[in-house]
Design a protein around this motif. Structure first.
Motif, PDB file in Angstrom:
ATOM      1  N   THR A   1      -3.060  -7.868  -5.992  1.00 58.83           N
ATOM      2  CA  THR A   1      -2.754  -6.472  -5.726  1.00 58.83           C
ATOM      3  C   THR A   1      -3.674  -5.554  -6.513  1.00 58.83           C
ATOM      4  OG1 THR A   1      -0.433  -7.033  -5.373  1.00 58.83           O
ATOM      5  CG2 THR A   1      -0.935  -4.724  -5.739  1.00 58.83           C
TER       6      THR A   1
ATOM      7  N   LEU B   1      -6.156  -2.595  -5.581  1.00 60.73           N
ATOM      8  CA  LEU B   1      -5.567  -1.326  -6.024  1.00 60.73           C
ATOM      9  C   LEU B   1      -5.693  -1.252  -7.540  1.00 60.73           C
ATOM     10  CD1 LEU B   1      -2.245  -0.782  -4.021  1.00 60.73           C
ATOM     11  CD2 LEU B   1      -4.383   0.459  -3.818  1.00 60.73           C
TER      12      LEU B   1
ATOM     13  N   TYR C   1      -6.283   0.011 -11.416  1.00 63.79           N
ATOM     14  CA  TYR C   1      -5.945   1.204 -12.174  1.00 63.79           C
ATOM     15  C   TYR C   1      -7.220   1.985 -12.502  1.00 63.79           C
ATOM     16  CZ  TYR C   1      -1.171  -0.435 -12.972  1.00 63.79           C
ATOM     17  OH  TYR C   1       0.132  -0.842 -12.806  1.00 63.79           O
TER      18      TYR C   1
ATOM     19  N   ARG D   1     -12.327   7.585  -5.989  1.00 66.18           N
ATOM     20  CA  ARG D   1     -11.308   7.610  -4.937  1.00 66.18           C
ATOM     21  C   ARG D   1     -11.867   8.154  -3.636  1.00 66.18           C
ATOM     22  NH1 ARG D   1      -5.905   5.665  -6.091  1.00 66.18           N
ATOM     23  NH2 ARG D   1      -5.711   5.608  -8.368  1.00 66.18           N
TER      24      ARG D   1
ATOM     25  N   ARG E   1      -2.045   7.849  -7.539  1.00 72.15           N
ATOM     26  CA  ARG E   1      -1.695   6.886  -8.588  1.00 72.15           C
ATOM     27  C   ARG E   1      -0.242   6.453  -8.496  1.00 72.15           C
ATOM     28  NH1 ARG E   1      -4.887  10.420 -13.179  1.00 72.15           N
ATOM     29  NH2 ARG E   1      -6.957   9.451 -12.930  1.00 72.15           N
TER      30      ARG E   1
ATOM     31  N   ASP F   1       0.188   4.184  -5.456  1.00 65.85           N
ATOM     32  CA  ASP F   1      -0.357   2.872  -5.802  1.00 65.85           C
ATOM     33  C   ASP F   1       0.631   2.068  -6.640  1.00 65.85           C
ATOM     34  OD1 ASP F   1      -2.694   3.403  -4.485  1.00 65.85           O
ATOM     35  OD2 ASP F   1      -3.917   3.691  -6.276  1.00 65.85           O
ATOM     36  N   GLU F   2       1.252   2.732  -7.618  1.00 65.94           N
ATOM     37  CA  GLU F   2       2.165   2.013  -8.498  1.00 65.94           C
ATOM     38  C   GLU F   2       3.410   1.558  -7.752  1.00 65.94           C
ATOM     39  OE1 GLU F   2       2.571   0.981 -12.760  1.00 65.94           O
ATOM     40  OE2 GLU F   2       1.238   0.816 -11.058  1.00 65.94           O
TER      41      GLU F   2
ATOM     42  N   ARG G   1       2.426  -1.596  -6.056  1.00 67.73           N
ATOM     43  CA  ARG G   1       2.363  -2.720  -6.998  1.00 67.73           C
ATOM     44  C   ARG G   1       3.770  -3.215  -7.326  1.00 67.73           C
ATOM     45  NH1 ARG G   1      -1.023   1.205  -9.904  1.00 67.73           N
ATOM     46  NH2 ARG G   1      -3.186   0.921  -9.237  1.00 67.73           N
TER      47      ARG G   1
ATOM     48  N   ARG H   1      -8.381  -3.625   1.237  1.00 68.99           N
ATOM     49  CA  ARG H   1      -8.313  -2.237   0.805  1.00 68.99           C
ATOM     50  C   ARG H   1      -8.127  -1.322   2.008  1.00 68.99           C
ATOM     51  NH1 ARG H   1     -10.311   0.087  -3.838  1.00 68.99           N
ATOM     52  NH2 ARG H   1     -11.585  -1.734  -4.288  1.00 68.99           N
TER      53      ARG H   1
ATOM     54  N   ARG I   1      -4.824  -0.559   2.881  1.00 67.87           N
ATOM     55  CA  ARG I   1      -4.339   0.434   1.930  1.00 67.87           C
ATOM     56  C   ARG I   1      -3.287  -0.078   0.968  1.00 67.87           C
ATOM     57  NH1 ARG I   1      -7.924   3.294   0.717  1.00 67.87           N
ATOM     58  NH2 ARG I   1      -6.599   4.931  -0.101  1.00 67.87           N
ATOM     59  N   TRP I   2      -2.408  -0.896   1.367  1.00 64.21           N
ATOM     60  CA  TRP I   2      -1.386  -1.473   0.493  1.00 64.21           C
ATOM     61  C   TRP I   2      -0.599  -0.421  -0.257  1.00 64.21           C
ATOM     62  CZ3 TRP I   2      -2.418  -6.684  -2.310  1.00 64.21           C
ATOM     63  CH2 TRP I   2      -2.723  -7.653  -1.353  1.00 64.21           C
ATOM     64  N   ARG I   3      -0.923   0.852  -0.056  1.00 67.04           N
ATOM     65  CA  ARG I   3      -0.147   1.853  -0.767  1.00 67.04           C
ATOM     66  C   ARG I   3       0.924   2.440   0.125  1.00 67.04           C
ATOM     67  NH1 ARG I   3      -5.415   4.712  -1.272  1.00 67.04           N
ATOM     68  NH2 ARG I   3      -5.241   4.038  -3.407  1.00 67.04           N
TER      69      ARG I   3
END
Length: 384
Positions: free
Chosen positions: A123, A127, A129, A143, A206, A209-210, A213, A356, A359-361
């Motif tokens: 992850t 993604l 930090y 970004r 951010r 993203d968290e 995760r 990526r 996006r996984w977000r």
């Protein structure tokens, strides 16, 4: 990362991030950023810190054992010492629950702990930090490269499929204008309004993203705590932010291929489900089954799909060619590759960028992009 487990959906209210940011600014405190899995914090989080986070001091002996024996990851820091991440506390709770099940011996428990760590590595590889010592301006430039590449990818795909690209073109134009506005600029060259907008936007990215995760980590825990092996793939799943995942039918083809790869690395653990496990000696049910109960399990687990696949793979499923210890299976394409870094999960930039691009977000990318656009429009801040 367990590639097949990605068809679920989560969402947040459109104004959620704006309200979090504005309330923090109004109170004069820095906006919340979790950094739960961020190893950059390891120099500040030593073993004494970790012990202080454990409420029941009777657990400290077990904690010490899990750290010393390598179940809980230690991050090297300057001076030859080591530190932890904020997630290390949750890692201990997870491993303690698995031990309490008394289902796994020490070797299999350590294997699960290793795969949980690799899942997080996968992850963070796509993604990552932002660097703690970088300014918001530098992070924003990085970004923007990602955001522009994402919109170009969607424009290409939608064009090839004769779909409308208007909104993607507008977003691409907006990010390109921002890129022109901040390229080769110093913080002192930006207006106060521009710095505020950049800070607000980075906060949103951010935090999203968290959440992703956290969701990915929680999904892995759900998988194992419900009684599945880490190799099991699913055709669907559902999950709310930070909650336990609910899984659909098993994708047996992907599961057996991944299980075969594990055995090629010398792992000889059963392939587990909540109701049975598989070994080279056959299928073993957790309890005696009546004919009706067997039929329910037969349908629930699609055993009509599983048994022919096992027969097709034959001996090669249980005794595959042994791989080198530094060979890994790419989390993107599934092919084997030589791992140069212990945390590397993708065989190439192509596979990493493809992940990526997903996006996984957000589990619902289109909704996330629309919410992002509404977020900017609500403040009249789409332009630099």
């Amino acid at each position: 990362m367990n590639e097949a487990v990605r068809s679920g959906e989560t969402s947040v209210p459109d104004n959620f991030f704006a309200e979090l940011y504005d309330s923090a600014v109004a109170s004069g405190t820095p906006p919340l950023e979790f950094h739960i899995f961020d190893a950059q914090l390891a120099p500040r989080l030593n073993f004494e810190w970790l012990c202080a986070q454990i409420p029941d001091k009777k657990d400290l002996t077990e904690l010490t054992s899990l750290v010393q024996e390598g179940y809980i990851r230690k991050w090297p820091v300057d001076g030859g010492s080591y530190g932890f991440t904020l997630y290390s506390v949750e890692e201990f709770k997870f491993l303690k629950r698995l031990r309490d099940f008394k289902r796994y011996d020490d070797e299999e428990l350590k294997y699960i702990a290793m795969l949980a760590q690799r899942d997080i590595d996968g992850t963070i590889e796509i993604l990552p930090y932002d660097k703690l010592d970088e300014s918001d301006l530098v992070s924003f430039r990085v970004r923007l490269i990602d955001l522009i590449a994402e919109e170009e990818h969607h424009i290409k795909w939608r064009t090839e499929n004769n779909l409308d690209i208007t909104e993607h073109q507008e977003r691409l134009h907006n990010w390109q204008k921002w890129q022109s506005a901040v390229t080769e600029k110093e913080d002192t060259d930006l207006s106060e309004r521009q710095r505020h907008k950049i800070s607000r936007f980075l906060f949103q990215l951010r935090l999203i993203d968290e959440f992703v995760r956290i969701d990915n980590s929680k999904r892995f825990q759900s998988l194992v705590l419900q009684g599945y092996s880490p190799e099991v793939f699913f055709k669907s799943w559902e999950q709310q932010f930070g909650g336990e995942a609910t899984f659909g039918k098993i994708d047996w083809h992907s599961t057996l291929e991944t299980f075969k790869y594990s055995r090629a690395q010398g792992r000889r653990f059963p392939l587990r489900t909540p109701d049975f496990y598989l070994t080279e000696n056959g299928i073993h049910f957790s309890q005696y089954l009546s004919p009706a109960a067997y039929l329910r399990i037969y349908d629930r687990y699609d055993l009509s799909e599983l048994f022919p696949l096992i027969e097709q793979l034959g001996r090669d499923l249980w005794y595959p060619t042994v791989l080198r210890t530094d060979e890994a299976q790419c989390a993107g394409c599934g092919n084997s590759f030589r791992r140069t870094l212990s945390t590397k999960q993708y065989c190439s930039d192509k596979c990493r960028n493809r992940a990526r691009g997903r996006r996984w977000r957000a589990r619902d990318p289109e909704r996330a992009r629309m919410a992002q656009a509404r977020y900017w429009r609500s403040y009249g801040e789409e332009e630099p």
